[in-house]
Design a protein around this motif. Structure first.
Motif, mmCIF file in Angstrom:
data_model
loop_
_atom_site.group_PDB
_atom_site.id
_atom_site.type_symbol
_atom_site.label_atom_id
_atom_site.label_comp_id
_atom_site.label_asym_id
_atom_site.label_seq_id
_atom_site.Cartn_x
_atom_site.Cartn_y
_atom_site.Cartn_z
ATOM 1 N N LEU A 1 -7.508 1.138 0.861
ATOM 2 C CA LEU A 1 -6.934 1.438 2.176
ATOM 3 C C LEU A 1 -6.423 2.873 2.273
ATOM 4 O O LEU A 1 -6.271 3.428 3.349
ATOM 5 C CB LEU A 1 -5.786 0.462 2.478
ATOM 6 N N ARG A 2 -6.128 3.450 1.117
ATOM 7 C CA ARG A 2 -5.652 4.834 1.121
ATOM 8 C C ARG A 2 -6.127 5.504 -0.162
ATOM 9 O O ARG A 2 -5.402 5.592 -1.153
ATOM 10 C CB ARG A 2 -4.133 4.903 1.229
ATOM 11 N N SER A 3 -7.377 5.961 -0.091
ATOM 12 C CA SER A 3 -7.968 6.604 -1.259
ATOM 13 C C SER A 3 -7.295 7.931 -1.539
ATOM 14 O O SER A 3 -6.822 8.608 -0.624
ATOM 15 C CB SER A 3 -9.463 6.824 -1.014
ATOM 16 N N LEU A 13 -0.975 3.261 9.462
ATOM 17 C CA LEU A 13 -1.821 2.290 8.759
ATOM 18 C C LEU A 13 -1.629 0.879 9.331
ATOM 19 O O LEU A 13 -2.592 0.133 9.495
ATOM 20 C CB LEU A 13 -1.494 2.311 7.254
ATOM 21 N N GLU A 55 -5.340 2.136 -3.905
ATOM 22 C CA GLU A 55 -4.519 1.338 -2.964
ATOM 23 C C GLU A 55 -5.391 0.349 -2.179
ATOM 24 O O GLU A 55 -5.397 0.353 -0.940
ATOM 25 C CB GLU A 55 -3.716 2.251 -2.020
ATOM 26 N N THR A 78 1.935 4.935 0.591
ATOM 27 C CA THR A 78 1.503 5.962 1.550
ATOM 28 C C THR A 78 2.319 7.236 1.324
ATOM 29 O O THR A 78 3.255 7.237 0.538
ATOM 30 C CB THR A 78 1.759 5.494 3.000
ATOM 31 N N PRO A 124 -9.207 1.222 6.288
ATOM 32 C CA PRO A 124 -8.762 2.360 5.465
ATOM 33 C C PRO A 124 -8.241 3.528 6.307
ATOM 34 O O PRO A 124 -8.805 3.858 7.346
ATOM 35 C CB PRO A 124 -10.039 2.781 4.733
ATOM 36 N N LEU A 125 -7.175 4.122 5.780
ATOM 37 C CA LEU A 125 -6.631 5.336 6.391
ATOM 38 C C LEU A 125 -7.455 6.538 5.912
ATOM 39 O O LEU A 125 -7.716 7.469 6.647
ATOM 40 C CB LEU A 125 -5.178 5.480 5.936
ATOM 41 N N THR A 126 -7.825 6.486 4.618
ATOM 42 C CA THR A 126 -8.702 7.509 4.035
ATOM 43 C C THR A 126 -9.723 6.769 3.174
ATOM 44 O O THR A 126 -9.429 5.707 2.646
ATOM 45 C CB THR A 126 -7.921 8.467 3.110
ATOM 46 N N VAL A 165 0.882 -1.168 0.000
ATOM 47 C CA VAL A 165 0.000 0.000 0.000
ATOM 48 C C VAL A 165 0.919 1.216 0.000
ATOM 49 O O VAL A 165 1.744 1.370 0.903
ATOM 50 C CB VAL A 165 -0.898 0.041 1.257
ATOM 51 N N GLU A 167 2.826 7.680 7.922
ATOM 52 C CA GLU A 167 1.508 7.210 7.493
ATOM 53 C C GLU A 167 1.477 5.679 7.428
ATOM 54 O O GLU A 167 0.488 5.058 7.828
ATOM 55 C CB GLU A 167 1.196 7.817 6.124
#
Ligand code: PLP
Length: 375
Positions: free
Chosen positions: A230-232, A75, A227, A66, A219-221, A64, A71
């Motif tokens: 998990l990270r839009s 995550l 990703e 980042t 998800p972080l975002t 992923v 970050e």
């Protein structure tokens, strides 16, 4: 300038910059767009992820991307609900997030290496994750990840026998180690591994988290689902292309650089005067941590800067807040030793002449400081 703070930041290598450039210009397309040039960009992005992943023995689909190691560390912790152990000398981006999960610190021995007995005693049935960096950012101490993974395997077998289903993951922050150690996720036995382009002559604000099939993240975002959801957010194409090139160069120069830095470390330690060596063993080859008893390293680094020599007193972020290093405290140094400690980290901006010159300047300035103090 003699820059000896490569643990804080590395300049972007020329070849990395060159590889990135087209993606700021003619190849600016959004990888999610439907037309052919965008599809080409998307393919190149995936290929670059493959190169980064391959550098640690993984596949593109395991990564992923980042915006840096902080970050990626944050995550990694989404894999758990609570019950985390972390090494007391971890970087602040691990410590702060571990504290949010009521994490418990594992002790280090006076040489900076994890106290495996303390680890074993603290792995209770509720522990879901253990976070231990591959190499420490203040001392360069390399941790025995494979040994920790072996302990985890035993605990998992024991838990299985007793019908305890709690997961037990191993996370490692490898930010400092990527261009100094031959890293392979299977050999290390990690489930989650943090990578950082900014420490390996790649761009800042680009990192990655390797995620094994055993770890399930949140998800972080949220947003466009990039990703793996998990990270839009639109992919940082130039950054990832640059990271891939940096990874390629790191692999290519790994052995040569290690030899060179080992030699420079010997030179520096032979030529410096009246110091105590702090990172004696188990260290990355480019780290030299020395303490000048009775001197104030803060004053020293300013005097050194006036002579064009850039070094650090500890982690750049801790130093800028005027805090005493938790790492140096953890290995049992007293206040005077900590106050007199310098972190010198070699890198590709240096040559051997600079190492001799730096030793000479440091000796002159420490002598001047001692003379001032002694009146
Ligand atoms: N982890 C370690 C070990 C580091 O040395 C650093 C950088 O100083 C970080 C994490 C944070 O990296 P970034 O600031 O790129 O997110």
């Amino acid at each position: 300038m003699i820059y000896l703070d490569h643990a804080a930041a590395t300049p972007v290598a020329d070849k990395v910059l060159k590889a990135m450039e087209p993606y700021f210009g003619e190849l600016f397309f959004n990888p999610s767009a439907a037309y052919l040039p965008a599809k080409e960009v998307s393919a190149n992005y995936e290929k670059a992820k493959g190169v980064i992943a391959h550098g640690v023995g993984a596949k593109a689909s395991d990564l992923v991307i980042t915006a840096g190691a902080t970050e990626a560390n944050n995550l990694a912790f989404t894999a758990i609900t609570d019950g985390v152990l972390y090494l007391e000398t971890e970087h602040v981006s691990v410590r702060r997030v571990a504290e949010q999960y009521d994490g418990q610190a594992i002790k280090v021995l006076p040489n900076g290496v994890i106290d495996l007995e303390d680890l074993k005693n603290k792995i209770t049935d509720g522990v879901q994750m253990i976070s231990v960096s591959l190499a420490n950012n203040e001392l360069g101490t390399i941790q025995p990840l494979a040994e920790i993974a072996a302990i985890i395997r035993e605990v998992k077998i024991d838990r299985m026998k007793r019908g305890i289903k709690t997961q037990l993951l191993l996370h490692s922050d490898a930010s400092q180690a990527l261009n100094l150690l031959d890293i392979n996720v299977a050999r290390l036995g990690v489930d989650l591994l943090t990578l950082n382009a900014a420490k390996v002559y790649g761009p800042k604000g680009v990192g990655a988290l390797y995620v094994s099939h055993d770890a399930s993240l949140s998800p972080l975002t949220v947003g466009g689902g990039q990703e793996r959801g998990l990270r839009s957010g639109t992919e940082n194409v130039p950054g990832v292309i640059g990271f891939a090139k940096a990874m390629e160069l790191a692999k290519k120069h790994l052995n040569g650089n290690r030899k060179k830095y080992t030699n420079w470390r010997k030179i520096l330690l032979a030529e410096l005067k009246n110091y105590e060596l702090i990172n004696k063993k188990h260290s990355l080859d480019n780290f030299v941590v020395v303490s000048f008893q009775g001197l104030d390293a803060e004053r020293l680094i300013f005097a050194l800067e006036e002579k064009g020599v850039y070094v650090a007193t500890g982690a750049a972020c801790a130093a800028s807040k005027g805090e005493k290093s938790h790492v140096l405290k953890a290995i049992g140094l007293d206040d005077a030793q900590i106050a007199g400690s310098l972190r010198i980290t070699f890198g590709e901006t240096n040559d051997e002449t600079q190492i001799h010159e730096a030793a000479k300047i440091i000796n002159e300035l420490t002598m001047r400081e001692r003379a001032r103090i002694n009146g």
